[in-house]
Design a protein around this motif. Structure first.
Motif, PDB file in Angstrom:
ATOM      1  N   LEU A 177       0.907  -1.007  -0.023  1.00 34.47           N
ATOM      2  CA  LEU A 177       0.079   0.107  -0.025  1.00 34.47           C
ATOM      3  C   LEU A 177       0.862   1.371  -0.012  1.00 34.47           C
ATOM      4  N   ARG A 178       0.255   2.445  -0.253  1.00 37.07           N
ATOM      5  CA  ARG A 178       1.070   3.578  -0.159  1.00 37.07           C
ATOM      6  C   ARG A 178       0.240   4.696   0.704  1.00 37.07           C
ATOM      7  N   HIS A 179       0.950   5.400   1.454  1.00 42.70           N
ATOM      8  CA  HIS A 179       0.300   6.417   2.381  1.00 42.70           C
ATOM      9  C   HIS A 179       1.442   7.821   2.289  1.00 42.70           C
ATOM     10  N   ILE A 180       0.801   8.853   2.603  1.00 45.72           N
ATOM     11  CA  ILE A 180       1.636  10.209   2.693  1.00 45.72           C
ATOM     12  C   ILE A 180       1.775  10.245   4.318  1.00 45.72           C
ATOM     13  N   PRO A 181       2.874  10.245   4.801  1.00 47.41           N
ATOM     14  CA  PRO A 181       3.220  10.328   6.218  1.00 47.41           C
ATOM     15  C   PRO A 181       2.625  11.971   6.361  1.00 47.41           C
ATOM     16  N   LYS A 182       2.270  11.806   7.796  1.00 46.96           N
ATOM     17  CA  LYS A 182       1.813  13.145   8.104  1.00 46.96           C
ATOM     18  C   LYS A 182       2.825  14.195   8.141  1.00 46.96           C
ATOM     19  N   ALA A 183       3.951  13.924   8.206  1.00 50.13           N
ATOM     20  CA  ALA A 183       4.973  15.070   8.390  1.00 50.13           C
ATOM     21  C   ALA A 183       5.380  15.510   6.977  1.00 50.13           C
ATOM     22  N   VAL A 242      -3.769  19.103   8.265  1.00 52.01           N
ATOM     23  CA  VAL A 242      -2.644  18.867   9.039  1.00 52.01           C
ATOM     24  C   VAL A 242      -2.730  18.926  10.546  1.00 52.01           C
ATOM     25  N   GLY A 243      -3.468  19.791  11.257  1.00 46.96           N
ATOM     26  CA  GLY A 243      -3.808  19.831  12.474  1.00 46.96           C
ATOM     27  C   GLY A 243      -4.746  18.515  12.770  1.00 46.96           C
ATOM     28  N   TYR A 244      -5.535  18.239  12.254  1.00 47.60           N
ATOM     29  CA  TYR A 244      -6.212  17.015  12.499  1.00 47.60           C
ATOM     30  C   TYR A 244      -5.397  15.717  12.784  1.00 47.60           C
ATOM     31  N   LEU A 245      -4.375  15.787  11.943  1.00 50.75           N
ATOM     32  CA  LEU A 245      -3.528  14.460  11.685  1.00 50.75           C
ATOM     33  C   LEU A 245      -2.725  14.602  12.970  1.00 50.75           C
ATOM     34  N   MET A 246      -2.125  15.827  13.145  1.00 50.46           N
ATOM     35  CA  MET A 246      -1.073  15.943  14.292  1.00 50.46           C
ATOM     36  C   MET A 246      -1.885  16.119  15.865  1.00 50.46           C
ATOM     37  N   ALA A 247      -3.110  16.002  15.893  1.00 50.14           N
ATOM     38  CA  ALA A 247      -3.876  15.899  17.058  1.00 50.14           C
ATOM     39  C   ALA A 247      -3.659  14.697  17.905  1.00 50.14           C
ATOM     40  N   ARG A 248      -3.557  13.471  16.946  1.00 55.77           N
ATOM     41  CA  ARG A 248      -3.329  12.155  17.627  1.00 55.77           C
ATOM     42  C   ARG A 248      -2.214  11.666  17.060  1.00 55.77           C
ATOM     43  N   ARG A 249      -1.498  10.985  18.088  1.00 48.01           N
ATOM     44  CA  ARG A 249      -0.183  10.175  17.469  1.00 48.01           C
ATOM     45  C   ARG A 249      -0.598   8.863  16.574  1.00 48.01           C
ATOM     46  N   SER A 250      -1.745   8.295  16.802  1.00 47.62           N
ATOM     47  CA  SER A 250      -2.270   6.977  16.223  1.00 47.62           C
ATOM     48  C   SER A 250      -2.331   7.550  14.864  1.00 47.62           C
ATOM     49  N   ARG A 251      -2.734   8.877  14.337  1.00 48.47           N
ATOM     50  CA  ARG A 251      -2.923   9.169  12.939  1.00 48.47           C
ATOM     51  C   ARG A 251      -1.741   9.357  12.291  1.00 48.47           C
ATOM     52  N   ALA A 252      -1.489   8.383  11.247  1.00 51.23           N
ATOM     53  CA  ALA A 252      -0.138   8.033  10.839  1.00 51.23           C
ATOM     54  C   ALA A 252      -0.008   9.013   9.339  1.00 51.23           C
ATOM     55  N   GLY A 253      -0.998   8.965   8.698  1.00 51.65           N
ATOM     56  CA  GLY A 253      -0.901   9.701   7.363  1.00 51.65           C
ATOM     57  C   GLY A 253      -2.168   9.626   6.623  1.00 51.65           C
ATOM     58  N   VAL A 254      -2.216   9.687   5.358  1.00 52.81           N
ATOM     59  CA  VAL A 254      -3.337   9.548   4.477  1.00 52.81           C
ATOM     60  C   VAL A 254      -3.213   8.836   3.286  1.00 52.81           C
ATOM     61  N   ILE A 255      -4.262   8.322   2.906  1.00 52.54           N
ATOM     62  CA  ILE A 255      -4.285   7.612   1.685  1.00 52.54           C
ATOM     63  C   ILE A 255      -5.395   8.455   0.824  1.00 52.54           C
ATOM     64  N   VAL A 256      -5.356   9.075  -0.539  1.00 51.55           N
ATOM     65  CA  VAL A 256      -5.926   9.746  -1.188  1.00 51.55           C
ATOM     66  C   VAL A 256      -6.586   9.102  -2.390  1.00 51.55           C
ATOM     67  N   GLY A 257      -8.000   9.153  -2.503  1.00 48.23           N
ATOM     68  CA  GLY A 257      -8.803   8.611  -3.670  1.00 48.23           C
ATOM     69  C   GLY A 257      -9.284   9.766  -4.521  1.00 48.23           C
ATOM     70  N   ARG A 258      -9.522   9.774  -5.677  1.00 49.13           N
ATOM     71  CA  ARG A 258     -10.105  10.664  -6.407  1.00 49.13           C
ATOM     72  C   ARG A 258     -11.317  10.200  -7.186  1.00 49.13           C
ATOM     73  N   ALA A 259     -12.418  10.559  -7.054  1.00 52.45           N
ATOM     74  CA  ALA A 259     -13.598  10.364  -7.683  1.00 52.45           C
ATOM     75  C   ALA A 259     -13.286  10.649  -9.184  1.00 52.45           C
ATOM     76  N   LEU A 260     -13.770   9.487 -10.082  1.00 49.01           N
ATOM     77  CA  LEU A 260     -13.787   9.795 -11.576  1.00 49.01           C
ATOM     78  C   LEU A 260     -15.151   9.799 -12.122  1.00 49.01           C
ATOM     79  N   PRO A 261     -15.091  10.780 -13.253  1.00 47.46           N
ATOM     80  CA  PRO A 261     -16.585  10.670 -13.950  1.00 47.46           C
ATOM     81  C   PRO A 261     -17.245   9.467 -14.294  1.00 47.46           C
TER      82      PRO A 261
END
Length: 265
Positions: A177-183, A242-261
Motif C-alpha cells: 500500500l502507499r500513504h503520505i506520512p503526516k510529516a 494537518v492539524g487534525y492529523l497532528m492531534a493524535r499520535r495514532s494518525r499516521a498519514g493519509v491515503i488519497v482517492g479521487r472520484a472519476l466521472p
C-alpha cells in the motif's frame, strides 16, 4: 431490505433538485463536495451497516458513519452526472460501490477495509488511488481487525463466513500500500483537490485506516468534511487536515482517492 420512506424522499429531493438546476455539467469533484455538504449536521451513527447475521443492502440517508457518508456522496454525485433520479438507480449504485465486484452476496462480500474498497472501486472505474503520484510511500500491514474481534461480529460466528474473511484479510495483508506520512502532508497539500477522499492511516494493530472523509478547502488550506464521532454529527473540521492529523499520535498519514466521472450506464 427495509426501505424507510424518508430515505426515498431525501434521495428524490437531492437528485431531482440537481437535475432541475442542470448540475450534471459540473465536475464530479464539485458534486461530491456539494452533495456531502447537504448532510452537514446529520447525526453520527457508529456501525450503521451492522444489522445482524444476514447481510443486506443498508439504505440510510438520515444518519451516517464516516464511510457511509463518503459512499453516499460519491453515489449521489455520480447519479447527478448521469441525470438519473430513480430510486432504483440509487440502490443499484450503492450496492455497486459497497460490495466486492458490485454484488451483495453475504457479509464477506462487503468491502470492510478501506484499502480493499479503494482497490475494488478503482477496478470498477469509480475512483483512482492517487496517493503514489503525490508523494506516497509504500508500506505493508497485516489486517485482522475483523476476525480478531470475532465475538463482536455476529456474522463471523458462522465458521464458513469466518474462514472467508480470514482469506480476504490475508490477501489484503500481502498487498503493498502507499500513504503520505503526516510529516509530509503540507508538501502534498497543493496536489489534493477538494472532493478527494481522505483516509487516515493508523498505527493501530490490524487496521489500515481509522477514519475517512472528504477534502474541502477553506481559503488555501485543506479541511475534512466527515461524519465525526466526537462531534456526533457530520461536520467540516475547524482545524486544518494537518492539524487534525497532528492531534493524535495514532494518525499516521493519509491515503488519497479521487472520484472519476461515471461512464454512461
Amino acid at each position: 431490505m427495509h426501505i424507510c420512506p424518508e430515505d426515498r424522499r431525501i434521495c428524490a429531493s437531492i437528485l431531482e433538485t440537481a437535475r432541475e438546476r442542470g448540475e450534471c455539467t459540473k465536475p464530479i469533484s464539485t458534486l461530491v463536495v456539494a452533495t456531502a455538504r447537504l448532510f452537514l449536521g446529520a447525526p453520527y451513527e457508529a456501525g450503521s451497516l451492522e444489522r445482524g447475521c444476514a447481510e443486506s443492502l443498508v439504505v440510510n440517508l438520515r444518519t451516517f458513519d464516516c464511510m457511509t457518508l463518503v459512499e453516499n456522496a460519491l453515489v449521489l454525485a455520480g447519479l447527478i452526472r448521469r441525470e438519473r433520479t430513480a430510486f432504483e438507480d440509487y440502490l443499484a449504485a450503492l450496492e455497486h460501490i459497497r460490495y466486492r465486484r458490485g454484488r451483495c452476496d453475504g457479509y464477506d462480500s462487503r468491502l470492510h477495509y478501506f484499502t480493499d474498497w479503494l482497490r475494488d472501486n478503482a477496478q470498477k472505474g469509480l475512483v483512482s488511488d492517487i496517493t503514489g503520484t503525490i508523494g506516497g510511500i509504500p508500506f505493508r500491514k497485516p489486517l485482522h481487525a475483523l476476525t480478531s474481534r470475532r465475538e463482536d461480529r455476529p456474522a463471523l460466528l458462522d465458521p464458513r463466513v469466518y474462514r472467508r474473511m480470514v482469506m480476504i484479510e490475508g490477501r489484503c495483508s500481502r498487498r503493498t500500500l502507499r500513504h503520505i506520512p503526516k510529516a509530509d502532508i503540507e508538501r502534498a497539500e497543493g496536489k489534493i483537490d477538494a472532493g478527494d477522499i481522505i483516509a487516515i492511516t493508523t498505527d493501530k494493530t490490524g487496521l489500515d485506516v481509522s477514519h475517512v472523509g472528504i477534502a474541502v478547502r477553506i481559503g488555501e488550506r485543506l479541511h475534512l468534511l466527515h461524519a465525526s464521532s466526537r462531534a456526533g454529527r457530520v461536520i467540516v473540521s475547524e482545524v486544518t487536515l494537518v492539524g487534525y492529523l497532528m492531534a493524535r499520535r495514532s494518525r499516521a498519514g493519509v491515503i488519497v482517492g479521487r472520484a472519476l466521472p461515471p461512464e454512461p450506464r
